[in-house]
Design a protein around this motif. Sequence first.
Motif, PDB file in Angstrom:
ATOM      1  N   LYS A   1     -27.093  15.971 -18.107  1.00  0.00           N
ATOM      2  CA  LYS A   1     -28.125  16.537 -18.836  1.00  0.00           C
ATOM      3  C   LYS A   1     -27.946  18.005 -19.235  1.00  0.00           C
ATOM      4  CE  LYS A   1     -31.206  13.315 -16.104  1.00  0.00           C
ATOM      5  NZ  LYS A   1     -31.564  12.481 -17.002  1.00  0.00           N
ATOM      6  N   GLY A   2     -27.164  18.354 -18.806  1.00  0.00           N
ATOM      7  CA  GLY A   2     -26.966  20.085 -18.887  1.00  0.00           C
ATOM      8  C   GLY A   2     -27.152  20.558 -20.253  1.00  0.00           C
ATOM      9  N   GLU A   3     -26.406  20.056 -21.410  1.00  0.00           N
ATOM     10  CA  GLU A   3     -26.834  20.721 -22.473  1.00  0.00           C
ATOM     11  C   GLU A   3     -28.241  20.631 -23.097  1.00  0.00           C
ATOM     12  OE1 GLU A   3     -25.186  20.514 -27.158  1.00  0.00           O
ATOM     13  OE2 GLU A   3     -24.142  18.912 -25.800  1.00  0.00           O
ATOM     14  N   ALA A   4     -28.882  19.444 -22.636  1.00  0.00           N
ATOM     15  CA  ALA A   4     -30.061  19.218 -23.021  1.00  0.00           C
ATOM     16  C   ALA A   4     -31.135  19.950 -22.385  1.00  0.00           C
ATOM     17  CB  ALA A   4     -30.490  17.720 -22.940  1.00  0.00           C
ATOM     18  N   ILE A   5     -30.847  20.315 -21.093  1.00  0.00           N
ATOM     19  CA  ILE A   5     -31.641  21.286 -20.300  1.00  0.00           C
ATOM     20  C   ILE A   5     -31.779  22.487 -20.928  1.00  0.00           C
ATOM     21  CG2 ILE A   5     -32.051  22.374 -17.958  1.00  0.00           C
ATOM     22  CD1 ILE A   5     -30.970  19.763 -16.836  1.00  0.00           C
ATOM     23  N   GLY A   6     -30.446  22.922 -21.631  1.00  0.00           N
ATOM     24  CA  GLY A   6     -30.420  24.471 -22.400  1.00  0.00           C
ATOM     25  C   GLY A   6     -31.299  24.184 -23.413  1.00  0.00           C
ATOM     26  N   LEU A   7     -31.048  23.057 -23.949  1.00  0.00           N
ATOM     27  CA  LEU A   7     -31.933  22.968 -25.393  1.00  0.00           C
ATOM     28  C   LEU A   7     -33.373  23.061 -24.845  1.00  0.00           C
ATOM     29  CD1 LEU A   7     -32.515  22.141 -28.373  1.00  0.00           C
ATOM     30  CD2 LEU A   7     -32.721  19.790 -27.526  1.00  0.00           C
ATOM     31  N   ALA A   8     -33.859  22.632 -23.710  1.00  0.00           N
ATOM     32  CA  ALA A   8     -35.457  22.726 -23.366  1.00  0.00           C
ATOM     33  C   ALA A   8     -35.765  24.288 -23.156  1.00  0.00           C
ATOM     34  CB  ALA A   8     -35.604  21.742 -22.045  1.00  0.00           C
ATOM     35  N   HIS A   9     -34.681  24.925 -22.384  1.00  0.00           N
ATOM     36  CA  HIS A   9     -34.669  26.289 -22.224  1.00  0.00           C
ATOM     37  C   HIS A   9     -35.043  27.209 -23.487  1.00  0.00           C
ATOM     38  CE1 HIS A   9     -33.741  30.264 -20.350  1.00  0.00           C
ATOM     39  NE2 HIS A   9     -32.920  30.305 -21.425  1.00  0.00           N
ATOM     40  N   ILE A  10     -33.984  26.825 -24.570  1.00  0.00           N
ATOM     41  CA  ILE A  10     -34.215  27.976 -25.830  1.00  0.00           C
ATOM     42  C   ILE A  10     -35.395  27.326 -26.752  1.00  0.00           C
ATOM     43  CG2 ILE A  10     -32.615  26.279 -27.316  1.00  0.00           C
ATOM     44  CD1 ILE A  10     -31.267  29.039 -28.074  1.00  0.00           C
ATOM     45  N   LEU A  11     -35.918  26.090 -26.494  1.00  0.00           N
ATOM     46  CA  LEU A  11     -37.000  25.435 -27.194  1.00  0.00           C
ATOM     47  C   LEU A  11     -38.173  26.292 -26.482  1.00  0.00           C
ATOM     48  CD1 LEU A  11     -36.251  21.822 -27.714  1.00  0.00           C
ATOM     49  CD2 LEU A  11     -36.396  23.726 -29.590  1.00  0.00           C
ATOM     50  N   GLU A  12     -38.042  26.441 -25.185  1.00  0.00           N
ATOM     51  CA  GLU A  12     -39.383  27.026 -24.476  1.00  0.00           C
ATOM     52  C   GLU A  12     -40.088  25.848 -24.373  1.00  0.00           C
ATOM     53  OE1 GLU A  12     -40.091  31.115 -24.300  1.00  0.00           O
ATOM     54  OE2 GLU A  12     -38.546  31.329 -26.076  1.00  0.00           O
ATOM     55  N   LEU A  13     -39.891  24.731 -23.754  1.00  0.00           N
ATOM     56  CA  LEU A  13     -40.868  23.882 -23.644  1.00  0.00           C
ATOM     57  C   LEU A  13     -40.830  23.131 -22.074  1.00  0.00           C
ATOM     58  CD1 LEU A  13     -39.842  21.223 -26.740  1.00  0.00           C
ATOM     59  CD2 LEU A  13     -42.284  22.365 -26.163  1.00  0.00           C
ATOM     60  N   PRO A  14     -42.123  22.930 -21.480  1.00  0.00           N
ATOM     61  CA  PRO A  14     -42.088  22.454 -20.268  1.00  0.00           C
ATOM     62  C   PRO A  14     -41.357  21.152 -19.982  1.00  0.00           C
ATOM     63  CG  PRO A  14     -44.316  22.088 -21.323  1.00  0.00           C
ATOM     64  CD  PRO A  14     -43.127  22.841 -22.468  1.00  0.00           C
ATOM     65  N   LEU A  15     -40.508  21.197 -19.007  1.00  0.00           N
ATOM     66  CA  LEU A  15     -39.684  20.121 -18.532  1.00  0.00           C
ATOM     67  C   LEU A  15     -39.341  19.944 -17.107  1.00  0.00           C
ATOM     68  CD1 LEU A  15     -37.740  17.348 -19.182  1.00  0.00           C
ATOM     69  CD2 LEU A  15     -35.852  19.228 -19.791  1.00  0.00           C
ATOM     70  N   ILE A  16     -39.566  18.969 -16.510  1.00  0.00           N
ATOM     71  CA  ILE A  16     -39.394  19.004 -15.092  1.00  0.00           C
ATOM     72  C   ILE A  16     -37.986  18.235 -14.784  1.00  0.00           C
ATOM     73  CG2 ILE A  16     -40.021  18.446 -12.544  1.00  0.00           C
ATOM     74  CD1 ILE A  16     -43.127  18.641 -13.704  1.00  0.00           C
ATOM     75  N   VAL A  17     -37.084  18.872 -14.164  1.00  0.00           N
ATOM     76  CA  VAL A  17     -35.929  17.912 -13.725  1.00  0.00           C
ATOM     77  C   VAL A  17     -35.635  17.598 -12.481  1.00  0.00           C
ATOM     78  CG1 VAL A  17     -33.283  17.939 -14.134  1.00  0.00           C
ATOM     79  CG2 VAL A  17     -34.651  18.930 -15.872  1.00  0.00           C
ATOM     80  N   ALA A  18     -35.882  16.578 -11.878  1.00  0.00           N
ATOM     81  CA  ALA A  18     -36.023  16.263 -10.518  1.00  0.00           C
ATOM     82  C   ALA A  18     -34.613  15.751 -10.021  1.00  0.00           C
ATOM     83  CB  ALA A  18     -37.164  15.126 -10.134  1.00  0.00           C
TER      84      ALA A  18
END
Length: 526
Positions: A232-249
């Motif tokens: 999931k690493g690249e997609a978590i980086g996408l959420a970071h640059i989009l600045e959207l709330p996402l919880i990764v458990a």
Amino acid sequence: PAALRHNVKDLTAGAVVILNRDSFDQRAYDKAGYDSDPLEDGSLSGFRVHEVPLTKMTRTALENTSLSKKDKDRCKNLFALGLTYWMYGRPLDHTVQWLEGKFAGKPDLIDANVRAMKAGYYYGETAGIFAESYRVRPAVIPAGTYRNITGNQASALGFIAGARQAGLELFLGSYPITPASDILHELSKHKNHNVRTFQAEDEIAAVSSAIGAAFGGALALTTTSGPGVALKGEAIGLAHILELPLIVANIQRGGPSTGLPTKTEQADLLQAMYGRNGESPCPIVAPATPGDCFYMAVEAARIATQYMTPVMFMSDGYIANGAEPWKVPNADELPKFPVTFRTDTDNFLPYERDEETLARPWVKPGTPGLEHRVGGLEKQNLTGNVSYDPENHEFMNKVRAEKVARVANSIPDAELFGDGEGDVLVIGWGGTYGAIRQAVTHHQGLGAKVSHLHMRHIWPFAPNVEPLLGKFRKVAVAEINLGQLSRLLRDAFLVDTIGINKLQGQPFKVGELVARIGGILEAGEA
């Protein structure tokens, strides 16, 4: 014999060992790998050994029942349980009720199991072979409604509560993986609470669906373990640059790669901190007990929505599958953090910032007049347009990092147990909580100046962490890895830490920590 050989290493000197004498024969010794008879070779001389003919006595207790010989032998665990209840002064009633529920409609099985348990209880009372018994008194606990809960169940309920406190629907995009799958199973039962669960075809699809849900205005969650976080690493980086709330458990297990799927570990902390390309920090929270998973799940939802950022929720196999009595909270006492979606079109800029949190506005797609660009390419400050400007790239990275750093302004101090200064400060995180607390309590009882600091917010650090580090002669960090939190503390505060580390797929035992902390104290005196 096989169970004895596997578990005897966990016993301390003088421990009570109850053996099923009927199981100890040469054939069983050969299967267990014994070269000699453990009952005769002196290997158990340090323990108080009681040889009880469990199988024979269970059969005798059930000789007038309709059960087969095989089924009678299956009841010997209840005989042993009854004996243990006698040793510790515990009542039988609650287990009788449990058996009546488990074998409802099967009176023969209820009768046989209750008979076996009572036979064990009265054997302990009449045999006269036990020099002592113990009385475990009822716990003194605050009034309230309690239930039994596992860490994964508590996490699932916490994510539901977090979504409700934010006023959002909850979306879970997940791919099954041990030991996280039970969160998916639990959440799938709660559609009545505006929960949508999606079992994706792989880890990347799971997190990508969650990002889509966040873009659409839901509290987005994805659950996994270490191997899944890697995917999931690249997609978590996408959420970071989009600045959207996402919880990764991340419900951690032994690694690397497939590793030890059913064993616990805390070795994904550096992955959570640095496991993405570019400068992409994420807040990290970690529950300490099964029940605490509920509250830290709510906290993860609060941070994600207030700061518009992905958040790493770091549980582990030990507390995920562990259970405890949990006081059901009053919903009215949970923190509220209602989300406000941007609807005003006046002077709208998709990457303008809240002055306090630096969060950007959250806009539901399709809101008239608020169309804007999103994607993985770098954004121009304020406008969100694609930008290749070098200075803008550096500025946006610094702003996103500062936003995560400002999470520290809204988190409580880490929990300190003991004095605010002394000889040794033992720091822990996650599921090491109980073992560290008991070991520190032991040394405090001996008069040692030892305190315990347990960290639930791993990044950014709680405000009281740095000041406390300078008030103890030595700082020890106990964690089920080879020193990952130690590295973060050294890097952030230039403090010399002593690692208490274990990497065996097993949690710390209290005795292990008592010994290690004692060694640190003795070295300090020398």
